[in-house]
Motif scaffolding. Sequence first.
Motif, mmCIF file in Angstrom:
data_model
loop_
_atom_site.group_PDB
_atom_site.id
_atom_site.type_symbol
_atom_site.label_atom_id
_atom_site.label_comp_id
_atom_site.label_asym_id
_atom_site.label_seq_id
_atom_site.Cartn_x
_atom_site.Cartn_y
_atom_site.Cartn_z
ATOM 1 N N PHE A 28 -6.912 36.890 61.610
ATOM 2 C CA PHE A 28 -6.321 36.539 62.907
ATOM 3 C C PHE A 28 -5.877 35.093 62.773
ATOM 4 O O PHE A 28 -6.697 34.183 62.846
ATOM 5 C CB PHE A 28 -7.339 36.671 64.043
ATOM 6 C CG PHE A 28 -7.662 38.105 64.373
ATOM 7 C CD1 PHE A 28 -6.706 38.925 64.968
ATOM 8 C CD2 PHE A 28 -8.913 38.629 64.108
ATOM 9 C CE1 PHE A 28 -6.994 40.235 65.283
ATOM 10 C CE2 PHE A 28 -9.206 39.947 64.419
ATOM 11 C CZ PHE A 28 -8.252 40.752 65.002
ATOM 12 N N ASN A 31 -7.990 32.631 60.686
ATOM 13 C CA ASN A 31 -9.356 33.120 60.639
ATOM 14 C C ASN A 31 -9.429 34.451 59.884
ATOM 15 O O ASN A 31 -8.894 35.453 60.333
ATOM 16 C CB ASN A 31 -9.837 33.274 62.091
ATOM 17 C CG ASN A 31 -11.285 33.671 62.173
ATOM 18 O OD1 ASN A 31 -12.008 33.620 61.177
ATOM 19 N ND2 ASN A 31 -11.703 34.075 63.353
ATOM 20 N N VAL A 33 -11.266 37.538 59.170
ATOM 21 C CA VAL A 33 -12.362 38.231 59.845
ATOM 22 C C VAL A 33 -12.965 39.310 58.946
ATOM 23 O O VAL A 33 -14.177 39.537 58.944
ATOM 24 C CB VAL A 33 -11.846 38.837 61.164
ATOM 25 C CG1 VAL A 33 -12.873 39.753 61.767
ATOM 26 C CG2 VAL A 33 -11.494 37.716 62.137
ATOM 27 N N PRO A 52 -24.562 41.624 62.735
ATOM 28 C CA PRO A 52 -24.565 40.689 63.857
ATOM 29 C C PRO A 52 -23.229 40.680 64.589
ATOM 30 O O PRO A 52 -22.205 41.068 64.041
ATOM 31 C CB PRO A 52 -24.843 39.328 63.195
ATOM 32 C CG PRO A 52 -24.832 39.531 61.745
ATOM 33 C CD PRO A 52 -24.742 40.979 61.442
ATOM 34 N N SER A 53 -23.267 40.211 65.825
ATOM 35 C CA SER A 53 -22.051 40.091 66.628
ATOM 36 C C SER A 53 -21.072 39.141 65.942
ATOM 37 O O SER A 53 -21.470 38.110 65.408
ATOM 38 C CB SER A 53 -22.445 39.567 68.012
ATOM 39 O OG SER A 53 -21.317 39.141 68.698
ATOM 40 N N GLY A 54 -19.806 39.520 65.901
ATOM 41 C CA GLY A 54 -18.790 38.689 65.261
ATOM 42 C C GLY A 54 -18.637 38.941 63.779
ATOM 43 O O GLY A 54 -17.835 38.294 63.112
ATOM 44 N N SER A 55 -19.385 39.928 63.246
ATOM 45 C CA SER A 55 -19.304 40.164 61.799
ATOM 46 C C SER A 55 -18.073 40.983 61.418
ATOM 47 O O SER A 55 -17.783 41.141 60.235
ATOM 48 C CB SER A 55 -20.576 40.847 61.304
ATOM 49 O OG SER A 55 -20.807 42.044 62.012
ATOM 50 N N GLY A 56 -17.363 41.539 62.401
ATOM 51 C CA GLY A 56 -16.116 42.254 62.113
ATOM 52 C C GLY A 56 -16.223 43.763 62.226
ATOM 53 O O GLY A 56 -15.317 44.483 61.805
ATOM 54 N N LYS A 57 -17.302 44.269 62.847
ATOM 55 C CA LYS A 57 -17.492 45.728 62.949
ATOM 56 C C LYS A 57 -16.387 46.367 63.783
ATOM 57 O O LYS A 57 -15.791 47.367 63.374
ATOM 58 C CB LYS A 57 -18.866 46.038 63.579
ATOM 59 C CG LYS A 57 -20.039 45.341 62.904
ATOM 60 C CD LYS A 57 -21.356 45.659 63.576
ATOM 61 C CE LYS A 57 -21.482 45.194 65.017
ATOM 62 N NZ LYS A 57 -21.459 43.729 65.179
ATOM 63 N N SER A 58 -16.113 45.794 64.944
ATOM 64 C CA SER A 58 -15.058 46.363 65.797
ATOM 65 C C SER A 58 -13.715 46.293 65.102
ATOM 66 O O SER A 58 -12.927 47.247 65.154
ATOM 67 C CB SER A 58 -14.966 45.602 67.123
ATOM 68 O OG SER A 58 -16.150 45.714 67.850
ATOM 69 N N THR A 59 -13.444 45.179 64.452
ATOM 70 C CA THR A 59 -12.158 45.022 63.778
ATOM 71 C C THR A 59 -11.989 46.080 62.700
ATOM 72 O O THR A 59 -10.914 46.675 62.565
ATOM 73 C CB THR A 59 -12.055 43.605 63.181
ATOM 74 O OG1 THR A 59 -12.320 42.649 64.214
ATOM 75 C CG2 THR A 59 -10.677 43.355 62.608
ATOM 76 N N GLU A 68 -5.580 47.503 65.155
ATOM 77 C CA GLU A 68 -5.279 46.247 64.464
ATOM 78 C C GLU A 68 -4.581 46.605 63.159
ATOM 79 O O GLU A 68 -4.947 47.586 62.507
ATOM 80 C CB GLU A 68 -6.553 45.456 64.147
ATOM 81 C CG GLU A 68 -7.460 45.155 65.329
ATOM 82 C CD GLU A 68 -6.881 44.126 66.287
ATOM 83 O OE1 GLU A 68 -5.830 43.536 65.969
ATOM 84 O OE2 GLU A 68 -7.479 43.931 67.353
HETATM 85 N N1 LIG Z 1 -7.543 39.925 68.718
HETATM 86 C C1 LIG Z 1 -8.231 38.924 68.121
HETATM 87 N N2 LIG Z 1 -7.679 37.708 67.961
HETATM 88 C C2 LIG Z 1 -8.354 36.712 67.346
HETATM 89 N N3 LIG Z 1 -9.597 36.821 66.882
HETATM 90 C C3 LIG Z 1 -10.224 38.006 67.015
HETATM 91 C C4 LIG Z 1 -9.575 39.120 67.637
HETATM 92 N N4 LIG Z 1 -10.425 40.166 67.630
HETATM 93 C C5 LIG Z 1 -11.547 39.737 67.037
HETATM 94 N N5 LIG Z 1 -11.436 38.447 66.650
HETATM 95 C C6 LIG Z 1 -12.450 37.659 65.940
HETATM 96 O O1 LIG Z 1 -12.882 38.388 64.835
HETATM 97 C C7 LIG Z 1 -14.267 38.234 64.634
HETATM 98 C C8 LIG Z 1 -14.921 39.576 64.499
HETATM 99 O O2 LIG Z 1 -14.825 40.240 65.721
HETATM 100 P P1 LIG Z 1 -15.342 41.729 65.945
HETATM 101 O O3 LIG Z 1 -14.698 42.616 64.973
HETATM 102 O O4 LIG Z 1 -15.149 42.042 67.387
HETATM 103 O O5 LIG Z 1 -16.884 41.604 65.619
HETATM 104 P P2 LIG Z 1 -18.077 42.554 66.031
HETATM 105 O O6 LIG Z 1 -17.518 43.806 66.582
HETATM 106 O O7 LIG Z 1 -18.844 42.755 64.752
HETATM 107 O O8 LIG Z 1 -18.893 41.809 67.023
HETATM 108 C C9 LIG Z 1 -14.800 37.404 65.775
HETATM 109 O O9 LIG Z 1 -14.981 36.088 65.322
HETATM 110 C C10 LIG Z 1 -13.691 37.460 66.793
HETATM 111 O O10 LIG Z 1 -13.636 36.249 67.499
#
Ligand SMILES: Nc1ncnc2c1ncn2[C@@H]1O[C@H](COP(=O)(O)OP(=O)(O)O)[C@@H](O)[C@H]1O
Lengths: 257, 264
Positions: A28, A31, A33, A52-59, A68
């Motif tokens: 992103f 950054n 991710v 952990p939260s922010g590790s990129g699981k959702s992404t 994405e």
């Molecule tokens: N659309 C986006 N734009 C910029 N940064 C993003 C976006 N989506 C997620 N991030 C960043 O990517 C990182 C991983 O996010 P995410 O995949 O949601 O983690 P998780 O689901 O493991 O908590 C985080 O630091 C978040 O801030």
Amino acid sequence: MTTTDATQGAPAARDAAAIDVQDLHKHFGENEVLKGIDVQVARGEVVCVIGPSGSGKSTLLRCVNLLEVPTIGRIFVEGVEVTDPDVDIDALRSRTGMVFQQFNLFPHMTVLQNLCISQRKVRKRGKEESVEVARRNLAKVGLAEKESAYPAHLSGGQQQRVAIARALSMDPDMMLFDEPTSALDPELVGDVLAVMKDLAAEGMTMMVVTHEMGFAREVGDKLVFMDDGVVVEEGLPSVVLSDPQHERTRAFLSKVL
Amino acid sequence: MPLTKRKRAAYLRYAQYVLILALAAVVVLAADWGVLRDKFFNPDIIRDQFPDVLTVALKNTVVFTACGFAFGLALGLGLALMRLSSVGPWRWLSTGVIELFRGLPALVVFLALGVGFPRAFPQYEIPGGQLGTATLALGLVGGAYMAETIRAGIQAVPKGQYEAARTLGMSHSRAMVSVVVPQAFRIVLPPLTNELILLTKDSSLIYILGLSLDQYELTKWGREGMNSEANLTPIIVVGFCYLIITVPLSIVVRRMEAKAGRAR
Ligand SMILES: Nc1ncnc2c1ncn2[C@@H]1O[C@H](COP(=O)(O)OP(=O)(O)O)[C@@H](O)[C@H]1O
Ligand SMILES: [Mg+2]
């Protein structure tokens, strides 16, 4: 069309994993991710992703159905490369059910309309057929009597079960779950997990981001631990949970267990 | 004896009542009621206005406004979607149209379409005659405002709604039409109704287009009546007719806003 060919099983495709993520990077802006993820999900397998939260699981999950767009790397779904610019992304998504933490039911439609709209508009099913499919899936998640309710009148747990039924009504080949129980009151988590467990027992291919370690241990075929954009460790859930090999896994598990 | 805060507030309130009563008394005593009644509320002239002020003038105002609003709504939705498009030229085009027609006084838009256009392009004609031109002018003025309102409404729909729709296999346009726009309209219903009130009043500018007798809308009707009777009563009647339209609309807006406030 390539997607249907693959799902209807050319011999080569039948051997392919349901989901095959190869060297996935996602930036992103500056950054990074995801820093080179490799994950495979076999047909009928349940893969749980923790971290952990922010590790990129959702992404990671969102890259699988191209919510994405990956920066580098290849992703195959049912043998079809989704990162190929020529792929019919709408057709792919319609075969990949996704369930969100925030349910995302359409608030201006009844439960039944929520389940029918994309059957009608995307699958081009007739009214009667779509209603029949919708009722079957509502019964499956135990909410047959709620078909004319609006989402706002349902509890969080009921909304999430409706969201699962909505995804199932498209007859998907696989289901992606992004922390489906994290927004729920604790007493409502069990109902949703029970529905997911039934689904797994029916042989649905599932990729589940979750903090429910009990579910991962009991239902998961594989557990993937992610931290800071990489897969740190993966294996049988019971093994990873009881005998983690990496310091980062141990540190994470000691916090959540 | 020092006054308590509460007592002081009470005295201040009484003082204001007294002041208002005094002002009312001055107006009542200073006014020449005979003249007022004769020139503004003349019962004979009031009687003469009916029923045509309703069946012709009020009806025409409603028709012109409704057509202009309907066209403006479609235009506004189109401009809003263009404004949110990922295709640059659509965005620039819609921004240009919005800024142009928001920036110009409605009167100038009416002059441009009603007087300017026929001179600039004598070989062409805006279809639909006066009604067509009025619809176009009111629609452009209203649509430019509504575009920004609708765009804000679309952006206020949570992103997850759009993503859930796409995840179910819907195309971008299908997701917008079936999921995002219906929710956006609920959000922007009160401001759109306000726009309808403004357009009702802007429809008074239609006189610029030159109207035949059966096309008179309220303001034109009132002015003609005022000139022929040498009396202001027709204007007063017409004013009440506007309020018959606008006051219920603003009550509706207030209700909707209160309801939205409660839902939050
Ligand atoms: N659309 C986006 N734009 C910029 N940064 C993003 C976006 N989506 C997620 N991030 C960043 O990517 C990182 C991983 O996010 P995410 O995949 O949601 O983690 P998780 O689901 O493991 O908590 C985080 O630091 C978040 O801030
Ligand atoms: Mg997440």
